[in-house]
Design a protein around this motif. Structure first.
Motif, PDB file in Angstrom:
ATOM      1  N   HIS A  66     -24.477  23.609 -17.125  1.00 47.69           N
ATOM      2  CA  HIS A  66     -25.665  23.981 -16.356  1.00 47.69           C
ATOM      3  C   HIS A  66     -25.278  24.063 -14.876  1.00 47.69           C
ATOM      4  O   HIS A  66     -24.677  23.125 -14.338  1.00 47.69           O
ATOM      5  N   ALA A  67     -25.608  25.177 -14.226  1.00 55.61           N
ATOM      6  CA  ALA A  67     -25.326  25.343 -12.796  1.00 55.61           C
ATOM      7  C   ALA A  67     -26.443  24.685 -11.987  1.00 55.61           C
ATOM      8  O   ALA A  67     -27.617  24.961 -12.202  1.00 55.61           O
ATOM      9  N   GLU A  68     -26.059  23.795 -11.072  1.00 55.47           N
ATOM     10  CA  GLU A  68     -27.019  23.030 -10.283  1.00 55.47           C
ATOM     11  C   GLU A  68     -26.684  23.107  -8.798  1.00 55.47           C
ATOM     12  O   GLU A  68     -25.549  23.358  -8.428  1.00 55.47           O
ATOM     13  N   ARG A  69     -27.710  22.852  -7.980  1.00 57.29           N
ATOM     14  CA  ARG A  69     -27.522  22.735  -6.531  1.00 57.29           C
ATOM     15  C   ARG A  69     -27.571  21.255  -6.181  1.00 57.29           C
ATOM     16  O   ARG A  69     -28.395  20.516  -6.702  1.00 57.29           O
ATOM     17  N   TRP A  70     -26.690  20.850  -5.276  1.00 54.39           N
ATOM     18  CA  TRP A  70     -26.669  19.477  -4.784  1.00 54.39           C
ATOM     19  C   TRP A  70     -26.548  19.517  -3.269  1.00 54.39           C
ATOM     20  O   TRP A  70     -26.042  20.479  -2.698  1.00 54.39           O
ATOM     21  N   ARG A  71     -27.013  18.458  -2.613  1.00 52.67           N
ATOM     22  CA  ARG A  71     -26.903  18.337  -1.158  1.00 52.67           C
ATOM     23  C   ARG A  71     -26.147  17.063  -0.834  1.00 52.67           C
ATOM     24  O   ARG A  71     -26.449  15.990  -1.361  1.00 52.67           O
ATOM     25  N   HIS A  72     -25.166  17.172   0.040  1.00 54.95           N
ATOM     26  CA  HIS A  72     -24.362  16.018   0.458  1.00 54.95           C
ATOM     27  C   HIS A  72     -25.095  15.324   1.611  1.00 54.95           C
ATOM     28  O   HIS A  72     -24.739  15.457   2.772  1.00 54.95           O
ATOM     29  N   THR A  73     -26.133  14.571   1.277  1.00 53.95           N
ATOM     30  CA  THR A  73     -27.022  13.987   2.283  1.00 53.95           C
ATOM     31  C   THR A  73     -26.349  12.971   3.189  1.00 53.95           C
ATOM     32  O   THR A  73     -26.647  12.903   4.371  1.00 53.95           O
ATOM     33  N   ASN A  74     -25.450  12.153   2.670  1.00 56.20           N
ATOM     34  CA  ASN A  74     -24.786  11.124   3.473  1.00 56.20           C
ATOM     35  C   ASN A  74     -23.411  11.569   3.950  1.00 56.20           C
ATOM     36  O   ASN A  74     -22.586  10.731   4.319  1.00 56.20           O
ATOM     37  N   GLY A  75     -23.171  12.845   3.951  1.00 57.97           N
ATOM     38  CA  GLY A  75     -21.905  13.398   4.414  1.00 57.97           C
ATOM     39  C   GLY A  75     -22.177  14.545   5.364  1.00 57.97           C
ATOM     40  O   GLY A  75     -22.849  14.386   6.374  1.00 57.97           O
ATOM     41  N   ALA A  80     -29.244  26.042  -9.855  1.00 59.98           N
ATOM     42  CA  ALA A  80     -28.563  26.986  -8.960  1.00 59.98           C
ATOM     43  C   ALA A  80     -28.840  28.421  -9.391  1.00 59.98           C
ATOM     44  O   ALA A  80     -29.203  28.686 -10.535  1.00 59.98           O
ATOM     45  N   HIS A  81     -28.669  29.335  -8.470  1.00 62.39           N
ATOM     46  CA  HIS A  81     -28.743  30.779  -8.710  1.00 62.39           C
ATOM     47  C   HIS A  81     -30.128  31.256  -9.141  1.00 62.39           C
ATOM     48  O   HIS A  81     -30.251  32.218  -9.889  1.00 62.39           O
ATOM     49  N   VAL A  82     -31.165  30.590  -8.685  1.00 69.00           N
ATOM     50  CA  VAL A  82     -32.537  31.036  -8.953  1.00 69.00           C
ATOM     51  C   VAL A  82     -32.866  32.118  -7.926  1.00 69.00           C
ATOM     52  O   VAL A  82     -32.767  31.890  -6.728  1.00 69.00           O
ATOM     53  N   VAL A  83     -33.238  33.286  -8.407  1.00 70.13           N
ATOM     54  CA  VAL A  83     -33.505  34.418  -7.527  1.00 70.13           C
ATOM     55  C   VAL A  83     -34.932  34.322  -6.994  1.00 70.13           C
ATOM     56  O   VAL A  83     -35.889  34.248  -7.762  1.00 70.13           O
ATOM     57  N   ARG A  84     -35.054  34.307  -5.686  1.00 69.28           N
ATOM     58  CA  ARG A  84     -36.372  34.256  -5.057  1.00 69.28           C
ATOM     59  C   ARG A  84     -36.920  35.665  -4.866  1.00 69.28           C
ATOM     60  O   ARG A  84     -36.159  36.604  -4.669  1.00 69.28           O
ATOM     61  N   ALA A  85     -38.223  35.805  -4.893  1.00 68.40           N
ATOM     62  CA  ALA A  85     -38.857  37.112  -4.705  1.00 68.40           C
ATOM     63  C   ALA A  85     -38.652  37.590  -3.268  1.00 68.40           C
ATOM     64  O   ALA A  85     -38.778  36.805  -2.326  1.00 68.40           O
ATOM     65  N   GLN A  86     -38.327  38.876  -3.097  1.00 64.24           N
ATOM     66  CA  GLN A  86     -38.160  39.447  -1.762  1.00 64.24           C
ATOM     67  C   GLN A  86     -39.473  39.417  -0.990  1.00 64.24           C
ATOM     68  O   GLN A  86     -39.507  39.154   0.193  1.00 64.24           O
ATOM     69  N   ASP A  87     -40.566  39.715  -1.692  1.00 61.47           N
ATOM     70  CA  ASP A  87     -41.890  39.724  -1.078  1.00 61.47           C
ATOM     71  C   ASP A  87     -42.812  38.818  -1.889  1.00 61.47           C
ATOM     72  O   ASP A  87     -43.464  39.272  -2.828  1.00 61.47           O
ATOM     73  N   PRO A  88     -42.897  37.524  -1.565  1.00 60.86           N
ATOM     74  CA  PRO A  88     -43.702  36.588  -2.354  1.00 60.86           C
ATOM     75  C   PRO A  88     -45.176  36.980  -2.439  1.00 60.86           C
ATOM     76  O   PRO A  88     -45.844  36.643  -3.413  1.00 60.86           O
ATOM     77  N   GLU A  89     -45.673  37.691  -1.454  1.00 56.46           N
ATOM     78  CA  GLU A  89     -47.092  38.096  -1.458  1.00 56.46           C
ATOM     79  C   GLU A  89     -47.402  39.074  -2.592  1.00 56.46           C
ATOM     80  O   GLU A  89     -48.542  39.170  -3.032  1.00 56.46           O
ATOM     81  N   SER A  90     -46.388  39.792  -3.056  1.00 53.94           N
ATOM     82  CA  SER A  90     -46.605  40.792  -4.107  1.00 53.94           C
ATOM     83  C   SER A  90     -46.507  40.195  -5.515  1.00 53.94           C
ATOM     84  O   SER A  90     -46.793  40.878  -6.484  1.00 53.94           O
ATOM     85  N   VAL A  91     -46.133  38.928  -5.628  1.00 50.47           N
ATOM     86  CA  VAL A  91     -45.982  38.278  -6.932  1.00 50.47           C
ATOM     87  C   VAL A  91     -47.311  37.659  -7.349  1.00 50.47           C
ATOM     88  O   VAL A  91     -47.958  36.966  -6.564  1.00 50.47           O
ATOM     89  N   GLY A  92     -47.714  37.911  -8.586  1.00 46.93           N
ATOM     90  CA  GLY A  92     -48.973  37.367  -9.102  1.00 46.93           C
ATOM     91  C   GLY A  92     -48.899  35.852  -9.296  1.00 46.93           C
ATOM     92  O   GLY A  92     -47.818  35.261  -9.332  1.00 46.93           O
ATOM     93  N   ASP A  93     -50.052  35.236  -9.438  1.00 46.91           N
ATOM     94  CA  ASP A  93     -50.125  33.779  -9.568  1.00 46.91           C
ATOM     95  C   ASP A  93     -49.339  33.248 -10.770  1.00 46.91           C
ATOM     96  O   ASP A  93     -48.651  32.234 -10.675  1.00 46.91           O
ATOM     97  N   GLU A  94     -49.455  33.921 -11.899  1.00 45.72           N
ATOM     98  CA  GLU A  94     -48.774  33.463 -13.101  1.00 45.72           C
ATOM     99  C   GLU A  94     -47.252  33.532 -12.928  1.00 45.72           C
ATOM    100  O   GLU A  94     -46.535  32.593 -13.263  1.00 45.72           O
ATOM    101  N   ASP A  95     -46.759  34.656 -12.401  1.00 45.48           N
ATOM    102  CA  ASP A  95     -45.317  34.799 -12.162  1.00 45.48           C
ATOM    103  C   ASP A  95     -44.838  33.820 -11.104  1.00 45.48           C
ATOM    104  O   ASP A  95     -43.747  33.259 -11.208  1.00 45.48           O
ATOM    105  N   TRP A  96     -45.633  33.618 -10.073  1.00 44.94           N
ATOM    106  CA  TRP A  96     -45.254  32.693  -9.002  1.00 44.94           C
ATOM    107  C   TRP A  96     -45.179  31.258  -9.550  1.00 44.94           C
ATOM    108  O   TRP A  96     -44.265  30.510  -9.237  1.00 44.94           O
ATOM    109  N   GLY A  97     -46.125  30.892 -10.402  1.00 45.32           N
ATOM    110  CA  GLY A  97     -46.110  29.569 -11.034  1.00 45.32           C
ATOM    111  C   GLY A  97     -44.877  29.366 -11.891  1.00 45.32           C
ATOM    112  O   GLY A  97     -44.246  28.306 -11.852  1.00 45.32           O
ATOM    113  N   ARG A  98     -44.499  30.395 -12.664  1.00 44.63           N
ATOM    114  CA  ARG A  98     -43.275  30.318 -13.475  1.00 44.63           C
ATOM    115  C   ARG A  98     -42.054  30.139 -12.579  1.00 44.63           C
ATOM    116  O   ARG A  98     -41.173  29.353 -12.882  1.00 44.63           O
ATOM    117  N   HIS A  99     -42.016  30.894 -11.472  1.00 45.41           N
ATOM    118  CA  HIS A  99     -40.882  30.803 -10.551  1.00 45.41           C
ATOM    119  C   HIS A  99     -40.769  29.389  -9.954  1.00 45.41           C
ATOM    120  O   HIS A  99     -39.687  28.843  -9.835  1.00 45.41           O
TER     121      HIS A  99
END
Length: 94
Positions: free
Chosen positions: A54-63, A24-43
């Protein structure tokens, strides 16, 4: 088996109704085109893997089908709190 409380349905349901959706709470790049390959791979591929809370994201698929966040202890597998997506991580779970 874990019982997970969905903050949208307000119900505690077995983990079989849910799907893990990553850290959870992973910040996405505002402009992915401006992020280099190495940084994008880390992301895309590198995540923290802490021992303890640990903060996690879950989806209630059957609800309701909605994505929410939770704080789970990776040692005991106990979920201490669940909260709606977009809300900050509760202070008590830091």
């Amino acid at each position: 088996m874990l019982l997970i409380h969905c903050p949208y349905c307000e119900m505690e349901r077995p983990e079989l109704e849910f799907r893990y959706a990553g850290e959870a709470h992973v910040v996405r790049a505002q402009d992915p085109e401006s992020v280099g390959d190495e940084d994008w791979g880390r992301h895309l591929y590198l995540r923290s893997n802490p021992k303890g809370l640990h903060a996690e994201r879950w989806r209630h698929t059957n609800g309701c089908g909605r994505i929410f966040n939770c704080v789970r202890d990776t040692i005991t597998d106990k979920i201490s709190v669940t909260y709606k997506a977009g809300q900050p991580r509760p202070e008590t779970a830091k």
